[in-house]
Design an enzyme around this catalytic site. Structure first.
Site, short mmCIF file in Angstrom:
data_model
loop_
_atom_site.label_atom_id
_atom_site.label_comp_id
_atom_site.label_asym_id
_atom_site.label_seq_id
_atom_site.Cartn_x
_atom_site.Cartn_y
_atom_site.Cartn_z
N ALA A 14 0.81 -1.21 0.00
CA ALA A 14 0.00 0.00 0.00
C ALA A 14 0.84 1.26 0.00
CB ALA A 14 -0.94 0.00 1.20
N SER A 15 2.15 1.12 0.03
CA SER A 15 3.07 2.25 0.19
C SER A 15 3.49 2.83 -1.16
CB SER A 15 4.31 1.80 0.96
OG SER A 15 5.39 2.68 0.78
#
Length: 207
Positions: A14-15
């Protein structure tokens, strides 16, 4: 032939900054003579231990605005597409498990890049089975058996252990790079420094 130094690449799917790092790390590591270990983990439990219910980029809007502009600049510099997925952050549990399951086949790097490209390059949802299936088919693996393996108890336990190891080693964000001697480098902009350290380079005057 001497064994190459190793660098652990800790990342959360998700980064945004993990996206940038994942798309450029392999040729840089090869040029530095460094072997990579791809270490997917979940930042959510680490954030929760600090009392955070979401990404700090959501909790602090000014920080979030800066991050998206910064990532846009960096992606353009690297020739990468950037599309903000909705929602952000995405639920990365399934793809993190799949990356763990695919490591034994040597497919974690290719899978990781494909997931990041779908999410941040195209804005697709990485928790949707249609997206995941497309990625797995492109890797020429059986979708049903691979997903089944990723949902098994052994892989679930391994991902929990990876996330706990990240926490106990002091990792607080992604991407994080850890060298064999325990030196930590945080952020896409520290990738080159991490590779140099792993390869044995040390700044003058630093013990």
């Amino acid at each position: 032939m001497p064994q190459r130094p190793v660098l652990d690449f800790w990342y959360d799917f998700a980064s945004t900054y993990s996206y940038l790092a994942a798309m450029r790390i392999e040729p840089l590591a090869e040029a530095a003579g460094v072997e990579l270990r791809w270490r997917p983990f979940l930042l959510g439990p680490i954030f929760a231990s600090h009392g955070w219910t979401s990404s700090p980029f959501n909790l602090y809007p000014s920080k979030g605005r800066y991050m998206w502009r910064d990532v846009a600049r960096e992606a353009a510099q690297l020739g990468l597409s950037l599309t903000r997925p909705d929602p952000f952050p995405q639920n990365s549990l399934i793809v993190a498990r799949l990356a763990i399951a695919l490591r034994e086949k040597g497919l974690a790097p290719a899978f990781t890049r494909a997931v990041f490209a779908a999410q941040f390059g195209e804005g697709r949802s990485i928790s949707e089975m249609a997206v995941i299936s497309d990625i797995l088919r492109d890797l020429d693996v059986d979708v049903a058996s691979t997903v089944s393996s990723a949902q098994g108890d052994a892989v679930k336990a391994r991902l929990r252990a990876e996330t706990e190891e990240a926490r106990t080693r002091g990792i607080f964000g992604a991407p994080t790079f850890l060298t064999a001697d325990g030196e930590m480098f945080w952020g896409n902009d520290r990738l080159e420094r991490a590779l140099a350290w792993a390869a044995g380079e040390r700044p003058m005057g630093l013990l």
